[in-house]
Design a protein around this motif. Sequence first.
Motif, PDB file in Angstrom:
ATOM      1  N   GLY A 118      -5.565   6.313  -0.160  1.00 25.34           N
ATOM      2  CA  GLY A 118      -4.560   6.727   0.809  1.00 25.34           C
ATOM      3  C   GLY A 118      -5.003   7.991   1.507  1.00 25.34           C
ATOM      4  N   LEU A 176       9.976   5.481   8.512  1.00 26.77           N
ATOM      5  CA  LEU A 176       8.863   4.692   7.986  1.00 26.77           C
ATOM      6  C   LEU A 176       8.970   3.261   8.510  1.00 26.77           C
ATOM      7  N   PHE A 218       4.173  12.574  -2.646  1.00 25.84           N
ATOM      8  CA  PHE A 218       4.392  11.129  -2.690  1.00 25.84           C
ATOM      9  C   PHE A 218       5.874  10.841  -2.635  1.00 25.84           C
ATOM     10  N   GLU A 228       6.564   0.879  -4.034  1.00 21.74           N
ATOM     11  CA  GLU A 228       5.486   1.397  -3.185  1.00 21.74           C
ATOM     12  C   GLU A 228       5.443   2.908  -3.302  1.00 21.74           C
ATOM     13  N   TRP A 239       4.205   6.198  -1.041  1.00 22.50           N
ATOM     14  CA  TRP A 239       3.808   6.618   0.299  1.00 22.50           C
ATOM     15  C   TRP A 239       3.344   8.072   0.261  1.00 22.50           C
ATOM     16  N   ASN A 240       2.236   8.336   0.974  1.00 21.81           N
ATOM     17  CA  ASN A 240       1.804   9.710   1.197  1.00 21.81           C
ATOM     18  C   ASN A 240       2.672  10.321   2.275  1.00 21.81           C
ATOM     19  N   LEU A 241       3.208  11.513   2.016  1.00 26.92           N
ATOM     20  CA  LEU A 241       3.950  12.241   3.045  1.00 26.92           C
ATOM     21  C   LEU A 241       3.318  13.612   3.220  1.00 26.92           C
ATOM     22  N   ALA A 249       3.055   9.876   7.561  1.00 24.42           N
ATOM     23  CA  ALA A 249       3.509   9.010   6.460  1.00 24.42           C
ATOM     24  C   ALA A 249       2.633   7.768   6.423  1.00 24.42           C
ATOM     25  N   SER A 250       2.047   7.492   5.270  1.00 24.02           N
ATOM     26  CA  SER A 250       1.190   6.306   5.138  1.00 24.02           C
ATOM     27  C   SER A 250       1.326   5.730   3.740  1.00 24.02           C
ATOM     28  N   VAL A 251       1.063   4.437   3.623  1.00 27.61           N
ATOM     29  CA  VAL A 251       1.166   3.782   2.312  1.00 27.61           C
ATOM     30  C   VAL A 251       0.005   4.232   1.434  1.00 27.61           C
ATOM     31  N   ARG A 261       0.657  -0.148  -2.857  1.00 30.88           N
ATOM     32  CA  ARG A 261       1.729  -1.099  -3.145  1.00 30.88           C
ATOM     33  C   ARG A 261       1.454  -1.654  -4.527  1.00 30.88           C
TER      34      ARG A 261
END
Length: 842
Positions: free
Chosen positions: A5, A737, A759, A770, A772-774, A788-790, A793
């Motif tokens: 990520g 998101l 996270f 899931e 997510w990176n924040l 914001a990215s996954v 999962r």
Amino acid sequence: MTSSGGGGEVEVKGVFIGAGCNRIVNNVSWGACDLVAFGAQNAVAIFSPKSAQILTTLPGHNASVNCTHWLPSNKFSFRAKQFKSHYLLSGDSDGAIHLWELSLLDQKWRNVLQLPKSHKKGITCIAAHVISETVVIFASASSDGSVCVWEVAFPSTNEGDCTLLLLDTLVVGSKSMVALSLAELPGNVGRMVLAMGGLDNKIHLYCGKRTGECMQFIKACELKGHTDWIRSLDFSLPMGKNGEANNIMLVSSSQDRGIRIWKMALHGSSADINGGCKKEEISLTSYIQGPIFTAGPLTYQVSLESLLIGHEDWVYSVQWQPPSASETEGVPYQSESILSASMDKTMMIWKPEKTSGIWMNVVTVGELSHCALGFYGGHWSPNGDSILAHGYGGSFHLWRNVGTSSDNWKPQKVPSGHFAAVMDISWARSGDYLISVSHDQTTRIFSPWKSVNSLEGGSWHEIARPQVHGHDINCVTIIQGKGNHRFVSGAEEKVSRVFEAPLSFLKTLSHATLQNVVATEDHLVDVQILGANMSALGLSQKPIYVHSADKTPDRSGNEGIDTLETIPDAVPVILTEPPIEDQLAWHTLWPESHKLYGHGNELFSLCCDNKGKLVASSCKAQTASVAEIWLWEVGSWKAVGRLQSHSLTITQMEFSNDDSMLLAVSRDRQFSVFKIHGTGSDEIHHELISRQEAHRRIIWSCSWNPHGHEFATGSRDKTVKIWAVTPESSVKQLTTLSQFKSSVTALSWVGLDSKSNGFLAIGMENGLLELWNLSIKRTDNIYSNVVASVAIRLDPFVCHVSSVNRLAWKEPEKSGEECRKLQFASCGTDHCVRVFEVNVSV
């Protein structure tokens, strides 16, 4: 599972699964691979009796799992030596049956196929007979009054596929069958006998022979004798003397509390019926001759071998001890030993006496206690040295024969967990344990139990059951401030209850964490309460004091009187190893110290601030006056504030990291942010600074950024939105998101550093999780960038199978920058509590 990520490589692995067993009779199966399968809501859970840990859960069913059956089961373990893969059948309350494959080489599971839906209602029972390494015949019964017989052929190599054939469908009428057993008829190659029993109190025998692509089963006879529903049937493998296997035995159990053993002996050719047969001498062991039936060229005589009376309640299961692997002239040696399990909370082992041949009860385990309502089933281990029961409370009970010269059955550790939806979880301030509450009306504490020999963190177990209640419990929060371990729980009643850890738990925790004493701030020297007792006909748990526990019992002659006002006393225990069910169920209760009255409806959500000074509570509501948040002062437990903002139930609340703000989200699709601060006296000042309609549907969850005044909201509209409280005390939206495939039901935010990188764990209604990176960049309180990215999962095999109700990160430990180890926990409607370890490499 590993994924790259924006914050580096992320690896997530499951550390612990806690789950109870569905409360249904044919739900458990012990396979030849020495693993136990059981249904936990819509999932099939697999546990290892050796490690006492649930290894995985299998997603795929859309309804509650009613029954499981291993191929090969423990009965056919002598044929399983060459198997490279083992298979598992599972049936649910919608009538669906799944076939699963476990590869022994890599321990990987896959859903091989879902059987064509031949049943219109729930599956009640599955029974199978292993013909060879590649062919199995099995039968499935349903409450729609039908029984289907199938043949499944396994691939001889790893590349092939399983093939399935429906051989026959039997319609048995309105009184459905709940017990099945299959066997090959002795001396009659290729002919099968199917025994079925159910609601008409009779055992029905059907015979069938494979012709082409079908096997037509014809009714052979009925066996009468039981006076209530037939609950379990089990054929032995062929038995015989001098290498001649001329007969098989059938054992049956019923709600009439009796067990019957039927002998099915080769009687001769069909021509012998008319010509008459030489009668055998009548002995004590075969005293009632039953019907004679024909199967092809041969006839069989059925006789009642024995009637076993000993249980005091319904006998839910009977099972022959698996044959030993040593074979004599190609015939496995079938032990003459039967295991029975009953609702009287005992399991018994029955064997024939050597001289007279009369069947006797030789072993009894379990107890006639107040803790549970009995056993739903009993199972042998493949080698016959252990027996397993599953009980009314979703619990397992395992005994192992540790004796050498004589039998000595000792209780063993087993996995445990809730047997209804788990609604809320909370980490202890120290991070040493996790507390969970459920609609099974219990509060449970799970903790890793460290051992001196293991270098790892220890295996997780349930170490206490502090609250056993009379209402479904909806919410819990652990008091985070200094002092003794305390928690507040809220149930489907209008009162919150405060519990405080007794001395027995503090000492148990010190054993679990390998600390000689619990940290001084948690261990009050003057703890005088050893444990707690449940009050008769009440919901409160009364304290047991140290000095009163030392007193000798009353010898006045009244102790034997059992009335409605007296219930057996709990005996608080200090545990030096992970406890078994009987210890948990009664002897690990915590005393209730306070009740918090004020709400007009059932409690729905609770939270505590980070300093442990305030607790906020909310209840189910349909009007604004009821949908208020009450603030309680920890210690005095006075109500110090009533916050009004919403018109419907507040679904979740959370204090910001600096405790200056309280966030609440509601079914009315709005969120509220309150400013909270003390005035120097006992009073708390609160002010509503923002209320917004944030989503198009119910907002189920919220979570603050641990390093700022940003927060996330998740909704039934399948979106997650990130918001920020500005210095001017207004709230603005930062980002949304990308839309999820299911309703978002749980959120939890953890910080990786002080720069607002972290996270966000997201749980959904379909059970999936899931991360997510924040990353939030702000300069002088002006937001310049939100990324914001996954991150990952999670694999469905490690996720929940129903709605995720709560997520919670354990407070991160201080560690090096190169690799961070984090833990988060989740709970769901699928009865499961899960703990995951997240490794982040920068």
